[in-house]
Design an enzyme around this catalytic site. Sequence first.
Site, PDB file in Angstrom:
ATOM      1  N   GLN A  16     -15.097   3.321  -7.744  1.00 38.05           N
ATOM      2  CA  GLN A  16     -14.497   2.149  -7.104  1.00 38.05           C
ATOM      3  C   GLN A  16     -13.047   2.441  -6.742  1.00 38.05           C
ATOM      4  O   GLN A  16     -12.378   1.612  -6.137  1.00 38.05           O
ATOM      5  CB  GLN A  16     -14.531   0.961  -8.069  1.00 38.05           C
ATOM      6  CG  GLN A  16     -15.922   0.543  -8.477  1.00 38.05           C
ATOM      7  CD  GLN A  16     -15.876  -0.380  -9.689  1.00 38.05           C
ATOM      8  OE1 GLN A  16     -15.748  -1.588  -9.559  1.00 38.05           O
ATOM      9  NE2 GLN A  16     -15.981   0.180 -10.884  1.00 38.05           N
ATOM     10  N   ASN A  17     -12.566   3.616  -7.156  1.00 36.98           N
ATOM     11  CA  ASN A  17     -11.152   3.922  -6.951  1.00 36.98           C
ATOM     12  C   ASN A  17     -10.889   4.418  -5.534  1.00 36.98           C
ATOM     13  O   ASN A  17     -11.710   5.123  -4.953  1.00 36.98           O
ATOM     14  CB  ASN A  17     -10.697   4.983  -7.954  1.00 36.98           C
ATOM     15  CG  ASN A  17     -10.857   4.504  -9.384  1.00 36.98           C
ATOM     16  OD1 ASN A  17     -11.022   3.304  -9.608  1.00 36.98           O
ATOM     17  ND2 ASN A  17     -10.822   5.404 -10.334  1.00 36.98           N
ATOM     18  N   ASP A  76      -8.032   6.115  -5.001  1.00 41.26           N
ATOM     19  CA  ASP A  76      -6.908   7.038  -5.189  1.00 41.26           C
ATOM     20  C   ASP A  76      -7.214   8.494  -4.826  1.00 41.26           C
ATOM     21  O   ASP A  76      -6.297   9.330  -4.785  1.00 41.26           O
ATOM     22  CB  ASP A  76      -6.376   6.942  -6.635  1.00 41.26           C
ATOM     23  CG  ASP A  76      -7.431   7.254  -7.703  1.00 41.26           C
ATOM     24  OD1 ASP A  76      -8.361   8.029  -7.432  1.00 41.26           O
ATOM     25  OD2 ASP A  76      -7.297   6.718  -8.826  1.00 41.26           O
ATOM     26  N   GLY A 109     -14.206   3.473 -17.471  1.00 38.36           N
ATOM     27  CA  GLY A 109     -12.963   2.828 -17.058  1.00 38.36           C
ATOM     28  C   GLY A 109     -13.106   1.743 -16.011  1.00 38.36           C
ATOM     29  O   GLY A 109     -12.261   1.617 -15.135  1.00 38.36           O
ATOM     30  N   CYS A 143      -8.240   2.019  12.745  1.00 42.03           N
ATOM     31  CA  CYS A 143      -7.727   1.218  13.858  1.00 42.03           C
ATOM     32  C   CYS A 143      -8.430  -0.138  13.851  1.00 42.03           C
ATOM     33  O   CYS A 143      -9.665  -0.195  13.774  1.00 42.03           O
ATOM     34  CB  CYS A 143      -7.964   1.941  15.175  1.00 42.03           C
ATOM     35  SG  CYS A 143      -7.544   0.904  16.600  1.00 42.03           S
ATOM     36  N   TYR A 167       0.833  -1.208   0.000  1.00 45.09           N
ATOM     37  CA  TYR A 167       0.000   0.000   0.000  1.00 45.09           C
ATOM     38  C   TYR A 167       0.869   1.259   0.000  1.00 45.09           C
ATOM     39  O   TYR A 167       0.527   2.246  -0.661  1.00 45.09           O
ATOM     40  CB  TYR A 167      -1.022  -0.015   1.157  1.00 45.09           C
ATOM     41  CG  TYR A 167      -2.258  -0.785   0.748  1.00 45.09           C
ATOM     42  CD1 TYR A 167      -3.289  -0.160   0.059  1.00 45.09           C
ATOM     43  CD2 TYR A 167      -2.363  -2.150   0.980  1.00 45.09           C
ATOM     44  CE1 TYR A 167      -4.400  -0.869  -0.372  1.00 45.09           C
ATOM     45  CE2 TYR A 167      -3.469  -2.868   0.563  1.00 45.09           C
ATOM     46  CZ  TYR A 167      -4.487  -2.218  -0.114  1.00 45.09           C
ATOM     47  OH  TYR A 167      -5.582  -2.913  -0.557  1.00 45.09           O
ATOM     48  N   HIS A 185     -15.086   1.816  -2.430  1.00 43.85           N
ATOM     49  CA  HIS A 185     -14.033   0.927  -1.925  1.00 43.85           C
ATOM     50  C   HIS A 185     -13.079   1.624  -0.961  1.00 43.85           C
ATOM     51  O   HIS A 185     -11.989   1.127  -0.702  1.00 43.85           O
ATOM     52  CB  HIS A 185     -13.270   0.296  -3.099  1.00 43.85           C
ATOM     53  CG  HIS A 185     -14.108  -0.669  -3.894  1.00 43.85           C
ATOM     54  ND1 HIS A 185     -13.770  -1.101  -5.162  1.00 43.85           N
ATOM     55  CD2 HIS A 185     -15.272  -1.300  -3.582  1.00 43.85           C
ATOM     56  CE1 HIS A 185     -14.700  -1.941  -5.597  1.00 43.85           C
ATOM     57  NE2 HIS A 185     -15.622  -2.070  -4.674  1.00 43.85           N
ATOM     58  N   CYS A 207      -2.078   2.599  15.860  1.00 45.10           N
ATOM     59  CA  CYS A 207      -2.953   3.601  16.471  1.00 45.10           C
ATOM     60  C   CYS A 207      -2.344   4.007  17.820  1.00 45.10           C
ATOM     61  O   CYS A 207      -1.529   3.247  18.376  1.00 45.10           O
ATOM     62  CB  CYS A 207      -4.329   2.943  16.669  1.00 45.10           C
ATOM     63  SG  CYS A 207      -5.552   3.948  17.520  1.00 45.10           S
TER      64      CYS A 207
END
Length: 245
Positions: A102-103, A105, A187, A128, A65, A120, A148
């Site tokens: 659904q992104n 970003d 897209g 946490c 990530y 999403h 956390c």
Amino acid sequence: MENVLSSIRRERPRRIVVFTGAGISAESGIPTFRGSEGLWKNFRAEDLATPEAFHRDPELVWEWYEWRRGLIRAAQPNAAHMAIARLERELARKGDALVVTQNVDGLHARAGSRNLIELHGNIFRARCTSEQTTRELAHPAESMPPRCGCGSLLRPDVVWFGEMLPAGAMERAAAAVAGCDLLLVVGTSGLVYPAAGLVSSARRMSIEVNPQKTPLSASCTHALPGYATTIIPPITETILEGALR
Ligand code: OAD
């Protein structure tokens, strides 16, 4: 393309929903999931994007990530994100535009979209794992895996395979799709449910924008083959001409 713009001129849609997937951010340089260059070509989703993977190896999941967060941080919203944000702004009291993405970003928000459902989650938020509280995590994490204040692990506040979508998000999105004059589907491969199921709620005109055919193409009124940055600006321009006339 011209016949689709003519339909928009004729119908003059004012309530617009834009449903987007990874393809809208491809021209910002962010990899999509499927296809020859897609993330799932080089990484196994079950090793990185499931609750089990996180339980097994939180550091590995966070590293993946952090790599994606770095790519996205360096990217900019493109002409398609900007045109969609402008549509919302300029429709103002003459109509409305909702983005259902659904992104994870955050590029729609960075382009200026405010009426936005992120189905999403968002890669720049963390949650946490005990308290379930969320916080912004815009910068690279200071320790790995990040924790956390309570000592428990933080996780990316995104939806992993096998998890539920944020409460109420699908219901709100489906109601908006059912009530809109025009649904733009931009897209997405249309393979991931429940999100992809939204398209079947559309009652009026729907336009897919994607260089490839998808399982959703046949259920849309029009399927325009091509790239988001080329096709979306003339579409939003034509919607605005009709709605503001
Ligand atoms: P995919 O990677 O499955 O599909 C991207 C789609 O974008 C493909 O159909 C491409 O043909 C299309 N595309 C590529 N470049 C484009 C461009 N410039 N303009 C328009 N379209 C373009 O991405 P999603 O459909 O978003 O889930 O994937 C859905 C979900 O699967 C993601 O949200 C993610 C993933 O696993 C979670 O993280 C829960």
